[in-house]
Design a protein around this motif. Structure first.
Motif, short mmCIF file in Angstrom:
data_model
loop_
_atom_site.label_atom_id
_atom_site.label_comp_id
_atom_site.label_asym_id
_atom_site.label_seq_id
_atom_site.Cartn_x
_atom_site.Cartn_y
_atom_site.Cartn_z
N THR A 223 -9.19 10.36 14.98
CA THR A 223 -8.63 9.51 16.03
C THR A 223 -8.75 10.16 17.40
N ILE B 196 0.86 -1.19 0.00
CA ILE B 196 0.00 0.00 0.00
C ILE B 196 0.89 1.23 0.00
N ASP C 242 -1.50 6.49 1.20
CA ASP C 242 -2.85 5.99 1.09
C ASP C 242 -3.69 6.43 2.30
N GLN C 243 -4.96 6.78 2.04
CA GLN C 243 -5.82 7.27 3.11
C GLN C 243 -6.13 6.21 4.16
N ARG C 244 -6.03 4.94 3.78
CA ARG C 244 -6.29 3.87 4.75
C ARG C 244 -5.25 3.84 5.86
N LEU C 245 -4.07 4.39 5.59
CA LEU C 245 -3.04 4.45 6.62
C LEU C 245 -3.15 5.70 7.49
N LYS C 246 -4.13 6.54 7.22
CA LYS C 246 -4.32 7.76 8.00
C LYS C 246 -5.73 7.78 8.56
N PRO C 247 -5.98 7.09 9.67
CA PRO C 247 -7.34 7.08 10.24
C PRO C 247 -7.77 8.48 10.63
N ARG C 248 -9.02 8.80 10.33
CA ARG C 248 -9.54 10.12 10.61
C ARG C 248 -10.26 10.15 11.96
#
Length: 262
Positions: A91, A79, A83-89
């Protein structure tokens, strides 16, 4: 002349495959290039028609190569770092809400389960009867006991022990096993009867002498009430003083007092 010979041999060796070819894999080869250099490396790839093993399309090379089927589960998906999946919003918001919910829940549990006082209040004499023999006075009394539960959970009254004293002498005792359930923030009344035997000579004369208009004896009532709640047992001690007419059955039932609010 010698230098040309070595150069010719080196160019022939570079054209050779790095890995030996296997008869079962055929003559197909896959080449991979490095992004930082212009060199490319070729590796033999099994043919599609090889009968010795089954193959699936390699997802990492977009169908240009194949891998053995037994290695399919060992593939790793890469990935991109951005990638946005590695940056949880949100939190910090989720952590704050979790901590807040835990604090509120703990506070509510402590508030509702914190033990509060159980009030035991004697309400006085309800009725009495008296009888005489040659030397003793037999006095039967019935008293009222108010119990108020100030907790947010029910309690159970399991036992009541009463001791009656006259002139510092025990004249009557009783112990009753109960099973009285009291709801949260509620009150109940208990009636208990005690049979007393007064042997004091002076008291006998006062109660039996007709010339005396007032025939009252002072009784000291001590009691212990056992309650249980939340797998815990507690003993509540109470006491009261009662004037009882010892001449005749003039102590009629009193009007019941409303239990005290919790």
């Amino acid at each position: 002349m010698m230098g040309e010979t070595f150069s010719h041999l080196g160019s022939q060796e570079e054209n050779k495959s790095i890995l030996p070819r296997s008869p079962a894999t055929g003559s197909k080869a896959a080449c991979y290039s490095s992004m930082r250099s212009s060199k490319s490396f070729c590796f033999p790839v099994p043919c599609e028609g090889a009968a010795s093993a089954s193959f699936v399309t390699c997802p990492t090379c977009q169908g240009s190569g194949e891998i053995p089927q037994e290695l399919e589960k060992q593939l790793v998906a890469l990935i991109p770092y951005g990638d946005q999946r590695l940056k949880p919003r949100h939190t910090k918001l989720f952590v704050f809400l979790a901590v807040l919910i835990c604090l509120v829940t703990s506070s509510l549990i402590v508030f509702f389960l914190f033990p509060r006082s159980i009030a035991v209040q004697p309400a006085g004499l309800n009725s009495s009867t008296v009888a005489f023999d040659d030397t003793d006075i037999h006095l039967n009394i019935t008293n009222i006991l108010n119990i108020s539960n100030s907790n947010y959970y029910p309690i159970t009254v399991t036992q009541l022990t009463i001791e009656v004293l006259h002139l510092s002498l025990v004249v009557g005792q009783v112990s009753n096993s109960l099973l009285l359930h009291i709801s949260p923030l509620a009150s109940e009344q208990i009636f208990y009867a005690v049979t007393n035997k007064i042997k004091d000579e002076n008291t006998y004369k006062i109660c039996s002498w007709m010339k005396i208009k007032v025939h009252h004896v002072l009784l000291h009532i001590q009691g212990t009430l056992t309650c249980s709640y939340l797998s815990h047992s507690e003993q509540l001690v109470f006491q009261s003083y009662e004037y009882v007419d010892c001449r005749g059955n003039s102590s009629v039932p009193h009007l019941l007092l409303a239990p005290h609010p919790p």
